[in-house]
Design an enzyme around this catalytic site. Sequence first.
Site, mmCIF file in Angstrom:
data_model
loop_
_atom_site.group_PDB
_atom_site.id
_atom_site.type_symbol
_atom_site.label_atom_id
_atom_site.label_comp_id
_atom_site.label_asym_id
_atom_site.label_seq_id
_atom_site.Cartn_x
_atom_site.Cartn_y
_atom_site.Cartn_z
ATOM 1 N N HIS B 274 12.080 -1.196 -0.433
ATOM 2 C CA HIS B 274 11.411 -0.308 -0.828
ATOM 3 C C HIS B 274 9.795 -0.299 -0.728
ATOM 4 O O HIS B 274 9.273 -1.339 -0.562
ATOM 5 C CB HIS B 274 11.455 -0.205 -2.642
ATOM 6 C CG HIS B 274 10.929 -1.367 -3.531
ATOM 7 N ND1 HIS B 274 9.655 -1.404 -3.720
ATOM 8 C CD2 HIS B 274 11.537 -2.389 -3.826
ATOM 9 C CE1 HIS B 274 9.487 -2.483 -4.524
ATOM 10 N NE2 HIS B 274 10.698 -3.109 -4.438
ATOM 11 N N ASP B 286 6.787 -7.880 -2.977
ATOM 12 C CA ASP B 286 7.691 -6.683 -3.503
ATOM 13 C C ASP B 286 7.134 -5.448 -3.274
ATOM 14 O O ASP B 286 6.132 -4.950 -3.919
ATOM 15 C CB ASP B 286 7.306 -7.108 -5.216
ATOM 16 C CG ASP B 286 8.360 -6.212 -5.896
ATOM 17 O OD1 ASP B 286 9.229 -5.614 -5.315
ATOM 18 O OD2 ASP B 286 8.249 -6.239 -6.873
ATOM 19 N N GLU B 320 10.908 2.628 -6.106
ATOM 20 C CA GLU B 320 11.780 1.924 -6.877
ATOM 21 C C GLU B 320 11.104 1.342 -8.135
ATOM 22 O O GLU B 320 11.862 1.210 -9.068
ATOM 23 C CB GLU B 320 12.113 0.585 -5.785
ATOM 24 C CG GLU B 320 13.267 -0.372 -6.485
ATOM 25 C CD GLU B 320 12.775 -1.297 -7.110
ATOM 26 O OE1 GLU B 320 13.467 -2.006 -7.883
ATOM 27 O OE2 GLU B 320 11.752 -1.606 -7.504
ATOM 28 N N GLU B 321 9.677 1.194 -8.187
ATOM 29 C CA GLU B 321 9.317 0.447 -9.290
ATOM 30 C C GLU B 321 9.376 1.222 -10.592
ATOM 31 O O GLU B 321 9.484 0.612 -11.312
ATOM 32 C CB GLU B 321 7.853 -0.192 -8.797
ATOM 33 C CG GLU B 321 7.772 -1.212 -7.880
ATOM 34 C CD GLU B 321 8.299 -2.349 -8.315
ATOM 35 O OE1 GLU B 321 8.929 -2.521 -9.166
ATOM 36 O OE2 GLU B 321 8.161 -3.343 -7.352
ATOM 37 N N ASP B 348 14.940 -7.204 -1.154
ATOM 38 C CA ASP B 348 13.875 -7.403 -2.396
ATOM 39 C C ASP B 348 13.899 -8.392 -3.109
ATOM 40 O O ASP B 348 13.603 -8.312 -4.148
ATOM 41 C CB ASP B 348 14.180 -5.840 -2.908
ATOM 42 C CG ASP B 348 13.099 -5.455 -4.061
ATOM 43 O OD1 ASP B 348 12.130 -5.878 -3.819
ATOM 44 O OD2 ASP B 348 13.806 -4.669 -5.038
ATOM 45 N N HIS B 418 5.063 -8.647 -9.596
ATOM 46 C CA HIS B 418 4.394 -7.587 -10.546
ATOM 47 C C HIS B 418 2.922 -7.838 -10.726
ATOM 48 O O HIS B 418 2.707 -7.534 -11.892
ATOM 49 C CB HIS B 418 5.119 -7.310 -11.672
ATOM 50 C CG HIS B 418 6.439 -6.497 -11.190
ATOM 51 N ND1 HIS B 418 7.524 -5.813 -12.282
ATOM 52 C CD2 HIS B 418 7.026 -6.104 -9.991
ATOM 53 C CE1 HIS B 418 8.412 -5.344 -11.490
ATOM 54 N NE2 HIS B 418 8.237 -5.622 -10.171
#
Lengths: 457, 457
Positions: B274, B286, B320-321, B348, B418
Site C-alpha cells: 500500500h 509501512d 490501507e491505513e 506489508d 506507525h
Amino acid sequence: MPVRIVLSGLLLVSASLSLSAQPTNWLEAYREPAKRLIEASQASDFAWQRLAEVTDLYGPRLSGSVGLERAIDWAVETMKKDGLENVRKERVLVPKWVRGRESLHLLDPVPQPLVMLGLGNSVGTGPDGVTGEVIVLRNFDDLEAKAAQVKGRIVLFNVPFTTYGETVQYRSAGPSRAARHGALAMLVRAVGPTGLRTPHTGSTTYAPDAPKIPAAAIPAEDAERFQRLQNRSVPIRVTLMMDAHFEADVESFNVVGELRGRELPNELVVMGGHFDSWDVGVGATDDAGGCIVTWEAVRLMKVLGLRPRRTVRVVLWTNEENGMRGGNAYRDQHLADLKNHVMMLESDGGVFDPAGFGFSGPDSARRTITAIASLLATLGANKIEAAGGGADIGPSVQAGNIPSMSHLVGGNYFLIHHTPADTVDRITPKQMADNAAAIAVMTYAIADLPWRLGSEK
Amino acid sequence: MPVRIVLSGLLLVSASLSLSAQPTNWLEAYREPAKRLIEASQASDFAWQRLAEVTDLYGPRLSGSVGLERAIDWAVETMKKDGLENVRKERVLVPKWVRGRESLHLLDPVPQPLVMLGLGNSVGTGPDGVTGEVIVLRNFDDLEAKAAQVKGRIVLFNVPFTTYGETVQYRSAGPSRAARHGALAMLVRAVGPTGLRTPHTGSTTYAPDAPKIPAAAIPAEDAERFQRLQNRSVPIRVTLMMDAHFEADVESFNVVGELRGRELPNELVVMGGHFDSWDVGVGATDDAGGCIVTWEAVRLMKVLGLRPRRTVRVVLWTNEENGMRGGNAYRDQHLADLKNHVMMLESDGGVFDPAGFGFSGPDSARRTITAIASLLATLGANKIEAAGGGADIGPSVQAGNIPSMSHLVGGNYFLIHHTPADTVDRITPKQMADNAAAIAVMTYAIADLPWRLGSEK
C-alpha cells in the site's frame, strides 16, 4: 595521628605495585563496612523507588519550573526525614528560559511537520517564524568554504555523532558561527547516536559579536534526508517557529545534607549531582539518578550507623543545564571553606551498570583510591580512570585545587541525553542499588581514612 | 500442456519429501533465471535509492494528503519510464482524516506537556480540549471490574505489547468500550515495544452504539508512570486537545503496472503493497518498502528480458491505513477477473532481512512454492510459513478464493510501526535488493509455471 599517617603513606608506596593483590592493613578496616553497605543497598529497591518518586511526581525540572522548586522542597523535607544533618537550601538566582510553543514545517519539496527541539537559551523567531531555504553543511570547514551561500539561508549542520565533546561544538557554537555569515537560523543534527527520530535539546551559547539567531535540533534521520535532498539539488524550504525567550531570573537553591564526621567534622567529602534537568524528559538519567545515588550513599551510612571520621555532604546542585549557576554559587558561598574539602565527587554520567570512578588529584591519592576500589570488584565498579570531575564541582575544584572524582557507568547515556526519552524506566533497581553502594563504599572510606586523602606522602 | 502438468504434479507428489535435496525437473528451468534476478538486484542500490526518492520527496502519504497524490503521479510516470505495460491509475474515493494540532498536558501532579499521537479516525476535542482525571486500566476485564469509576474520567489502557493482533484491540475497540461506561476520552499505551518515548498512531474504530470520544496513544514510559502514580493514589489530571476531524472524501488511486505474459496474458500473478502511510513518519517501512520491492521485482524481469508465461502485475494500493478503500475497490473493479488471478502477494511487514513467505492455498500449490523457495536459500528467504495474505489483497483473495502470499522478513517492525521513526535510513540497500530478488524469483516462477498454481493435482 601524624605518625600513623606517615606510616600508612610509606606502606602504600612500598605496596603500590601489588596493592590489589595484597591490600595493606588500612584497607582491611573497610572490608566489613563495604560488605555491609553493599548488602544493605542491594537488599531493597529503595533508591529506584525514590528516583521514580521524584521523576513521577515532579517531572522535568528546568530552572524556573514549578517541578524543580517542588522537587527541591521535597528533597529538603525528605533528607530531614532520613535523619541527615544540617539539611538546608542555599539560595541561587537562576535564569528562566522558557521554550514555549515551537515547530518546524517543511514547505518544499513537500509540506510536512517535522520533529524538532529548540536549543536551550535560544532566542525565539517571532510569531510568524523564520522561513528560508536550508543549506546543509558537513562541518565548520564546510561553512567557511560555502560562506557566500549562507546569507539569507537557514543553516543545517549535519554532523554525525562521534563523541559528545567533539560533536557538541556544533550545538554550542553553531548559531553564532552561522550568524556571522548572515544565516537566518541554525538547525543542528541532534547531538547523540541515531535514535527513533529522537531530537536532543541542550544549551547553546551566543558569541557576543554575532547576531543572535534562533537555533533548534532535528533528528539524525531528518538531517540525512536534507543531505540527500541537497545532493539531488532539490531545494529545501522550512519555517521554524519558536516562542523561546528568557524571563527574569528567579530564586532557586542548592540542597545540602550531611552526616557530620565523628572526629574531623570540619573536613568534608562532598558528593552530588544536579537536580535541574531539561524540560523534555523527566531528567531521570540526567541527573536525578546521580542525585539519588549520592544521597543514598550518605543515607546508607546513616542507616547502618557508619559515621566516618570526616563529614560526608551531599549536594543537589541547581541550574547545571542552562547556566551553571548552582556550581558557581556553591564555590562562592563556600570559598573560605574549600580548603576543608578533602574530595568532591559528581555523578552526572548516568546510573546504568556501575564501572568505577574517574579521579583527578595527586598520584598518592590515586593509589589510595585504587585500593579502595578493589572493595568494589563484586559490583564491577573497581575501575579508576585517568581523570575525574563534573560540571557542578568544577568551579570549586578549580578554586580550591580539590581532588575530584566522577562516577563511571556503562550504558548508552548519549542515546537518551537531553531527549524526551530520559525516563526512569531505563534504569533498573539493581543499577540504582549498585551505584549507591559503590559510591557509599568509596566515599565512606575516603571520609574515614586515618590520613587526609592526598597527604599520603 | 495438460500431460506435462499432470506429470509434473505426479513428480511433485512423489518427490515432495525430499524436494529441497532433489528438485524435480521443472524447477531446473528456474535456476538460471533465479540466479540472474538475484545477481541483477544485488548489483546496485537501485531499489533503495527509489525508496529514498519517494520518501524524501513526497514524505508521509496519508489519504487525502498532497504527498500521497504527488507520489501516485510520480509512480505512474516512473512505471512508464521503466517500460511497464498497461500502467494506469484506478480511481478510489478515500476518506480524508486530518490530524490538525494536538497536545496532551499533564496538570496534576505537576504541569508538563506530554508526548502523544492522536489515533487515526478519532474525533476531536473542540478547542478547549477535554480535561479530566485519568483512571489507569490493565485490560478490558479491569474496565468491567471498575466500570463504576469510569464515568467522567479519561481512561488509559496500560496494556504491555505482546503481539500486534492481541494488543491492537485496545487501540481499535478501546474508545467505544470506555465510552459505553461514560469515559470522556481514551488514552492507549502505544501498540509496540517500548521505544524512546515513542508514540504509535493507527486507526481506531467507533462502534455504532457508543458515543464517539477522542482517542490518543501515549508512549509506554508515560503509561507506566501513570500506573505508578495511580498505585501511589496520586490523582492524575490531564487536558487532551485534538483538532482531529474528517473532511469530505477525496479522489485517490490504486496504481497498476504490468509485464504482460507471453503465453497466457490473461492469467495474473499480482503483487504489491500500500502506497498510503500514516502522517507521522515517511512510511518507508509501512509500506513504501513493500511497494518498491514488488515493483522492483517486475522491473527486474523487464530489464533482464524475463517475460513469464502469465502476466505479472504490481499494484500500489491506496488508503490501507485508515479505510481499506483501495483493497476493496480493487476487488470491486476486478470482480469479473478475479478467476484469472493465479496468486496475489502482499508485502506489508517491512523490508528488513528477507526470511521467506507465508502462503495460504491448496497443499499442492504449497509444495510448488516450497520448491521454488529452495532457489532463495542464499538469500535466507526460503522459509514458507503456514498462512499468507495481506490487508489490501484480502478482499480479492476472499471473493475469488485466490491463493495468497505474504512477504516475510526479520527485524523489529513493530518498534517503528506507525511512529515518526518509520524512516528510510532503517532499511539498507542490501535489504531492498535481497527482498526484491526474493519476490522476483518467486513471482517469476509462479507466473511462468507450465501449470497454473494450485492445479497440480
